[in-house]
Design a protein around this motif. Structure first.
Motif, PDB file in Angstrom:
ATOM      1  N   LEU A 259       0.827  -1.202   0.000  1.00  0.00           N
ATOM      2  CA  LEU A 259       0.000   0.000   0.000  1.00  0.00           C
ATOM      3  C   LEU A 259       0.862   1.254   0.000  1.00  0.00           C
ATOM      4  O   LEU A 259       0.604   2.198  -0.761  1.00  0.00           O
ATOM      5  N   ASP A 260       1.883   1.275   0.838  1.00  0.00           N
ATOM      6  CA  ASP A 260       2.790   2.430   0.884  1.00  0.00           C
ATOM      7  C   ASP A 260       3.448   2.660  -0.472  1.00  0.00           C
ATOM      8  O   ASP A 260       3.609   3.811  -0.910  1.00  0.00           O
TER       9      ASP A 260
ATOM     10  N   LYS B 218     -17.014 -11.206   4.103  1.00  0.00           N
ATOM     11  CA  LYS B 218     -16.717 -10.068   4.979  1.00  0.00           C
ATOM     12  C   LYS B 218     -15.771  -9.079   4.298  1.00  0.00           C
ATOM     13  O   LYS B 218     -15.903  -7.866   4.461  1.00  0.00           O
ATOM     14  N   ALA B 219     -14.826  -9.612   3.511  1.00  0.00           N
ATOM     15  CA  ALA B 219     -13.888  -8.747   2.789  1.00  0.00           C
ATOM     16  C   ALA B 219     -14.620  -7.855   1.798  1.00  0.00           C
ATOM     17  O   ALA B 219     -14.324  -6.656   1.680  1.00  0.00           O
ATOM     18  N   MET B 220     -15.586  -8.415   1.090  1.00  0.00           N
ATOM     19  CA  MET B 220     -16.347  -7.619   0.129  1.00  0.00           C
ATOM     20  C   MET B 220     -17.152  -6.534   0.843  1.00  0.00           C
ATOM     21  O   MET B 220     -17.272  -5.403   0.342  1.00  0.00           O
ATOM     22  N   ALA B 221     -17.693  -6.853   2.007  1.00  0.00           N
ATOM     23  CA  ALA B 221     -18.441  -5.853   2.776  1.00  0.00           C
ATOM     24  C   ALA B 221     -17.517  -4.711   3.217  1.00  0.00           C
ATOM     25  O   ALA B 221     -17.888  -3.530   3.164  1.00  0.00           O
ATOM     26  N   ILE B 222     -16.303  -5.059   3.629  1.00  0.00           N
ATOM     27  CA  ILE B 222     -15.320  -4.047   4.037  1.00  0.00           C
ATOM     28  C   ILE B 222     -14.960  -3.148   2.860  1.00  0.00           C
ATOM     29  O   ILE B 222     -14.892  -1.919   2.980  1.00  0.00           O
ATOM     30  N   LEU B 223     -14.729  -3.748   1.697  1.00  0.00           N
ATOM     31  CA  LEU B 223     -14.345  -2.978   0.513  1.00  0.00           C
ATOM     32  C   LEU B 223     -15.477  -2.072   0.050  1.00  0.00           C
ATOM     33  O   LEU B 223     -15.241  -0.948  -0.395  1.00  0.00           O
ATOM     34  N   LEU B 224     -16.707  -2.549   0.148  1.00  0.00           N
ATOM     35  CA  LEU B 224     -17.851  -1.716  -0.220  1.00  0.00           C
ATOM     36  C   LEU B 224     -17.950  -0.521   0.713  1.00  0.00           C
ATOM     37  O   LEU B 224     -18.173   0.619   0.264  1.00  0.00           O
ATOM     38  N   GLU B 225     -17.763  -0.756   1.998  1.00  0.00           N
ATOM     39  CA  GLU B 225     -17.790   0.343   2.967  1.00  0.00           C
ATOM     40  C   GLU B 225     -16.680   1.347   2.676  1.00  0.00           C
ATOM     41  O   GLU B 225     -16.895   2.568   2.734  1.00  0.00           O
TER      42      GLU B 225
ATOM     43  N   ALA C  19      -5.157   2.456   5.318  1.00  0.00           N
ATOM     44  CA  ALA C  19      -4.344   1.503   6.079  1.00  0.00           C
ATOM     45  C   ALA C  19      -5.188   0.752   7.102  1.00  0.00           C
ATOM     46  O   ALA C  19      -5.012  -0.454   7.299  1.00  0.00           O
ATOM     47  N   ILE C  20      -6.121   1.458   7.738  1.00  0.00           N
ATOM     48  CA  ILE C  20      -6.993   0.812   8.729  1.00  0.00           C
ATOM     49  C   ILE C  20      -7.819  -0.292   8.078  1.00  0.00           C
ATOM     50  O   ILE C  20      -7.941  -1.407   8.600  1.00  0.00           O
ATOM     51  N   TYR C  21      -8.369   0.024   6.917  1.00  0.00           N
ATOM     52  CA  TYR C  21      -9.214  -0.950   6.219  1.00  0.00           C
ATOM     53  C   TYR C  21      -8.383  -2.117   5.672  1.00  0.00           C
ATOM     54  O   TYR C  21      -8.850  -3.251   5.627  1.00  0.00           O
ATOM     55  N   ILE C  22      -7.147  -1.821   5.247  1.00  0.00           N
ATOM     56  CA  ILE C  22      -6.283  -2.904   4.741  1.00  0.00           C
ATOM     57  C   ILE C  22      -5.954  -3.880   5.868  1.00  0.00           C
ATOM     58  O   ILE C  22      -5.987  -5.119   5.670  1.00  0.00           O
ATOM     59  N   ILE C  23      -5.670  -3.362   7.049  1.00  0.00           N
ATOM     60  CA  ILE C  23      -5.408  -4.244   8.200  1.00  0.00           C
ATOM     61  C   ILE C  23      -6.656  -5.057   8.527  1.00  0.00           C
ATOM     62  O   ILE C  23      -6.570  -6.265   8.816  1.00  0.00           O
TER      63      ILE C  23
END
Length: 321
Positions: free
Chosen positions: A220-221, A290-297, A312-316
Motif C-alpha cells: 500500500l505504501d 466479509k472482505a467484500m463488505a469491508i471494501l464496499l464500505e 491503512a486501517i481498512y487494509i489491516i
C-alpha cells in the motif's frame, strides 16, 4: 441531442471526453465564457444550470453547461421535474447540457426517464484486470493517437506494469514519447522507465487474502508513493475479491463443471480458473464475504469525500477478518 450524459468509474477517460467535447463545440476565443461548470455543492446548482442552458451563447460557437456528479441522475423533487419538462424541449440549438457521474443513471426515476428522451449517453467503465485483450487494445489506441511506436513486447510490458489504469498508461506513454524521440520503443525500455503499479495492486490483494498485514501495508505504501489513486486501489481489490468470492461460492455449492464456474465468474480465459482455485483453497467463504463488505464500505467512504488516510486501517481489517 441537447443533453450529453457521461458516466463511469474511469474518471480519466471521462475527463478526456469532456475535453474533446469542449474542443469540438466551443469557439476558441469565446470558449471560456461559454463553458459553465456548476459544482454539486451549490445548493441551487440545478436551477442555475437550467437557467444557463436556456440562455443563448455569448459571441461565436456553442455553449456547454456542465453538472458533475449531479443529483439529476437520481431521484428529483417534483418541482425540478416540472422545470425539466419546460426546459429540455426548448434548449437552444447550440447549447449542450453535460451531466457527468461515476454512477449509472437510475432509470427507475421519473427525472432520469425524462432526461434520457433528450440525451446521448457515453459510458467509461474501468476495464477489468483480467480482460487483457481490451487493455492491450486501449494501450495500442493511446499509443497510436500520440504517435508512439511500441513493439508488441513493449505493449505487453506496459500492460503488465500499469494494468487497467488508463491514466497511468497515458502518462507513461507521454514519458516514453519524450524519451524515444520518435524511435521505436521495445520492452527493455518500458521496464526501465515504467513503475509496475499493477503488480503491486495484485500483490496487495494477495497479501490481504492470505492475512499478511505487514506485506499488505508495504505494498500500500508503495502504491501511494507512486501516486496511485485510492479509489483505483480499492477497485482492484474489489475486482480480485469479487472473483475469489464468486468462484468459492460455486465450489462450496458443489459445482463440478469448470466451464460453468468460469462462465459464472465471468472469466474471459477459463484456464485462469485453475490458478484461482489454488488461490482460494485456504480462504473461507465467510472471510471473502466479509472482505467484500469491508471494501464496499471503504469505497462508499472514499466516494463520499472520506480521507485516504483510512486506507491503512481498512487494509489491516481485510487482512485480519
Amino acid at each position: 441531442m441537447p443533453v450529453h450524459i457521461y458516466w463511469g468509474e474511469d474518471d480519466f477517460l471521462l475527463s478526456k471526453a469532456v475535453e474533446a467535447l469542449r474542443a469540438q463545440h466551443l469557439d476558441r476565443e469565446w470558449g471560456l465564457l461559454n463553458y459553465i461548470q456548476i459544482a454539486p455543492a451549490d445548493k441551487d446548482n440545478i436551477a442555475n444550470a437550467l437557467v444557463e442552458i436556456a440562455t443563448a451563447p455569448l459571441g461565436e460557437g456553442g455553449k456547454i453547461v456542465h453538472l458533475p456528479q449531479s443529483s439529476l441522475l437520481g431521484a428529483c423533487p417534483l418541482e425540478v421535474i416540472a422545470e425539466l419538462e419546460k426546459t429540455l424541449p426548448n434548449i437552444p440549438e447550440n447549447n449542450i447540457l453535460l451531466i457527468t457521474s461515476a454512477k449509472k443513471p437510475d432509470e427507475r426515476n421519473k427525472s432520469v426517464k425524462l432526461i434520457l428522451q433528450y440525451a446521448q449517453l457515453k459510458t467509461f467503465p474501468i476495464i477489468p484486470q483480467w480482460e487483457s485483450t481490451k487493455i492491450v487494445s486501449q494501450v495500442k489506441s493511446f499509443a497510436s493517437s500520440m504517435g508512439v511506436k511500441l513493439t508488441n513486447d513493449a505493449v505487453a510490458a506496459l500492460v503488465e506494469a500499469v494494468g487497467n489504469n488508463s491514466r497511468q498508461a497515458w502518462n507513461e506513454l507521454e514519458k516514453l514519447k519524450l524519451y524515444a524521440q520518435d524511435a521505436p520503443i521495445d520492452a527493455q525500455i518500458v521496464k526501465q522507465l515504467v513503475a509496475n503499479t499493477s503488480s503491486s495492486s495484485l500483490e496487495l490483494a494477495a497479501a490481504c487474502r492470505v492475512g499478511d498485514p505487514t506485506l499488505a501495508l508495504k505494498q500500500l505504501d508503495r502504491l501511494l508513493a507512486l501516486n496511485e489513486p485510492p479509489l483505483r486501489i480499492v477497485a482492484t481489490l474489489a475486482t480480485c475479491f469479487r472473483t475469489w468470492l464468486s468462484a468459492k461460492a460455486c465450489i462450496e455449492a458443489g459445482w463440478k463443471d469448470d466451464a460453468a464456474i468460469a462462465k459464472f465468474v465471468e472469466l474471459k480465459n477459463p484456464k485462469r480458473l485453475f490458478f484461482i482455485k489454488q488461490e482460494i483453497r485456504a480462504a473461507s467463504l465467510i472471510k471473502l464475504k466479509k472482505a467484500m463488505a469491508i471494501l464496499l464500505e471503504l469505497e462508499v467512504l472514499l466516494k463520499s469525500g472520506g480521507s485516504a488516510e483510512n486506507l491503512a486501517i481498512y487494509i489491516i481489517e481485510l487482512c485480519t477478518v
